[in-house]
Design a protein around this motif. Structure first.
Motif, PDB file in Angstrom:
ATOM      1  N   GLN A  48       0.585  -4.499   0.079  1.00  0.00           N
ATOM      2  CA  GLN A  48       1.200  -4.691  -1.241  1.00  0.00           C
ATOM      3  C   GLN A  48       0.269  -5.480  -2.159  1.00  0.00           C
ATOM      4  N   THR A  49      -0.347  -6.522  -1.627  1.00  0.00           N
ATOM      5  CA  THR A  49      -1.287  -7.322  -2.410  1.00  0.00           C
ATOM      6  C   THR A  49      -2.505  -6.488  -2.789  1.00  0.00           C
ATOM      7  N   ALA A  50      -3.007  -5.713  -1.825  1.00  0.00           N
ATOM      8  CA  ALA A  50      -4.190  -4.893  -2.080  1.00  0.00           C
ATOM      9  C   ALA A  50      -3.937  -3.859  -3.163  1.00  0.00           C
ATOM     10  N   VAL A  51      -2.774  -3.228  -3.123  1.00  0.00           N
ATOM     11  CA  VAL A  51      -2.454  -2.222  -4.138  1.00  0.00           C
ATOM     12  C   VAL A  51      -2.311  -2.899  -5.504  1.00  0.00           C
ATOM     13  N   ALA A  52      -1.723  -4.082  -5.531  1.00  0.00           N
ATOM     14  CA  ALA A  52      -1.582  -4.804  -6.794  1.00  0.00           C
ATOM     15  C   ALA A  52      -2.944  -5.187  -7.379  1.00  0.00           C
ATOM     16  N   ASN A  56      -9.659  -4.706  -8.551  1.00  0.00           N
ATOM     17  CA  ASN A  56     -10.649  -5.708  -8.155  1.00  0.00           C
ATOM     18  C   ASN A  56     -11.356  -5.363  -6.848  1.00  0.00           C
ATOM     19  N   ASP A  57     -10.624  -4.806  -5.901  1.00  0.00           N
ATOM     20  CA  ASP A  57     -11.190  -4.525  -4.581  1.00  0.00           C
ATOM     21  C   ASP A  57     -10.509  -3.313  -3.951  1.00  0.00           C
ATOM     22  N   PRO A  58     -10.980  -2.110  -4.276  1.00  0.00           N
ATOM     23  CA  PRO A  58     -10.340  -0.895  -3.767  1.00  0.00           C
ATOM     24  C   PRO A  58     -10.406  -0.773  -2.238  1.00  0.00           C
ATOM     25  N   GLN A  59     -11.375  -1.393  -1.599  1.00  0.00           N
ATOM     26  CA  GLN A  59     -11.505  -1.320  -0.142  1.00  0.00           C
ATOM     27  C   GLN A  59     -10.430  -2.125   0.584  1.00  0.00           C
ATOM     28  N   GLN A  60      -9.825  -3.080  -0.127  1.00  0.00           N
ATOM     29  CA  GLN A  60      -8.802  -3.930   0.479  1.00  0.00           C
ATOM     30  C   GLN A  60      -7.603  -3.095   0.945  1.00  0.00           C
ATOM     31  N   ALA A  61      -7.208  -2.108   0.180  1.00  0.00           N
ATOM     32  CA  ALA A  61      -6.081  -1.250   0.569  1.00  0.00           C
ATOM     33  C   ALA A  61      -6.418  -0.456   1.826  1.00  0.00           C
ATOM     34  N   ASP A  62      -7.638   0.069   1.910  1.00  0.00           N
ATOM     35  CA  ASP A  62      -8.056   0.798   3.111  1.00  0.00           C
ATOM     36  C   ASP A  62      -7.991  -0.100   4.341  1.00  0.00           C
ATOM     37  N   GLN A  63      -8.434  -1.341   4.194  1.00  0.00           N
ATOM     38  CA  GLN A  63      -8.414  -2.273   5.323  1.00  0.00           C
ATOM     39  C   GLN A  63      -6.980  -2.574   5.748  1.00  0.00           C
ATOM     40  N   ALA A  64      -6.091  -2.773   4.783  1.00  0.00           N
ATOM     41  CA  ALA A  64      -4.682  -3.037   5.105  1.00  0.00           C
ATOM     42  C   ALA A  64      -4.060  -1.830   5.806  1.00  0.00           C
ATOM     43  N   LEU A  65      -4.363  -0.630   5.344  1.00  0.00           N
ATOM     44  CA  LEU A  65      -3.856   0.587   5.994  1.00  0.00           C
ATOM     45  C   LEU A  65      -4.407   0.713   7.413  1.00  0.00           C
ATOM     46  N   ASP A  66      -5.689   0.393   7.584  1.00  0.00           N
ATOM     47  CA  ASP A  66      -6.288   0.425   8.918  1.00  0.00           C
ATOM     48  C   ASP A  66      -5.581  -0.560   9.848  1.00  0.00           C
ATOM     49  N   ASN A  67      -5.266  -1.753   9.340  1.00  0.00           N
ATOM     50  CA  ASN A  67      -4.581  -2.759  10.155  1.00  0.00           C
ATOM     51  C   ASN A  67      -3.202  -2.279  10.588  1.00  0.00           C
ATOM     52  N   ILE A  68      -2.467  -1.673   9.662  1.00  0.00           N
ATOM     53  CA  ILE A  68      -1.137  -1.155  10.006  1.00  0.00           C
ATOM     54  C   ILE A  68      -1.265  -0.080  11.078  1.00  0.00           C
ATOM     55  N   ASN A 107      -3.820   4.665  -8.048  1.00  0.00           N
ATOM     56  CA  ASN A 107      -4.061   3.239  -7.814  1.00  0.00           C
ATOM     57  C   ASN A 107      -2.775   2.446  -7.607  1.00  0.00           C
ATOM     58  N   THR A 108      -1.638   3.077  -7.822  1.00  0.00           N
ATOM     59  CA  THR A 108      -0.352   2.397  -7.625  1.00  0.00           C
ATOM     60  C   THR A 108       0.610   3.294  -6.843  1.00  0.00           C
ATOM     61  N   PRO A 109       0.265   3.624  -5.605  1.00  0.00           N
ATOM     62  CA  PRO A 109       1.146   4.502  -4.818  1.00  0.00           C
ATOM     63  C   PRO A 109       2.475   3.805  -4.521  1.00  0.00           C
ATOM     64  N   ASP A 110       3.492   4.612  -4.313  1.00  0.00           N
ATOM     65  CA  ASP A 110       4.823   4.093  -3.978  1.00  0.00           C
ATOM     66  C   ASP A 110       4.799   3.560  -2.544  1.00  0.00           C
TER      67      ASP A 110
END
Length: 128
Positions: A48-52, A56-68, A107-110
């Motif tokens: 949620q933070t990464a998508v928000a 600033n850091d598009p790779q952050q969402a990928d990392q969060a998805l990888d962690n999940i 950049n703002t997926p549901d």
């Protein structure tokens, strides 16, 4: 943050209930479920933070998805519970959908299906 509080409540309820109602093997399995659900909740919070902050850091969402996905894989390997397996599959599909949406330029997926599925894992991990 609501997901994290819900998981914290699950942890407390599980410890209190399982401590008196089950043997050590069942308690260990329940604790594994709760700990993994807590890790998933943390990863969903990070997503949620990464998508928000995607600009600033598009790779952050990928990392969060990888962690999940990593936590889901771990949980899937530890369970033979049909309800938990379904909840894990639902979250896995939701994560795939978010990953695809981001790859397609959204950049703002549901994230509602992700948070709902993570909450379901928390419910399944609560002894009832």
């Amino acid at each position: 943050m609501p997901t994290r509080r819900r998981v914290a409540a699950v942890v407390t309820a599980t410890l209190l209930t399982m401590g008196t109602a089950a043997g050590c093997g069942a308690l260990d399995k329940a604790l594994d479920c709760v700990q993994t659900a807590d890790s998933i909740a943390n990863s969903v919070d990070s997503l949620q933070t990464a998508v928000a902050n995607a600009g600033n850091d598009p790779q952050q969402a990928d990392q969060a998805l990888d962690n999940i996905e990593s936590e889901l894989s771990s949980l899937k390997n530890k369970t033979d519970n049909a309800d938990l397996s379904k909840a894990v599959d639902d979250l896995d599909k939701s994560v795939d959908n978010v990953r695809k949406a981001i790859a397609d330029g959204d950049n703002t997926p549901d994230l509602t299906p992700v948070t709902d599925a993570a909450g379901e894992i928390g419910k399944v991990c609560t002894p009832g």
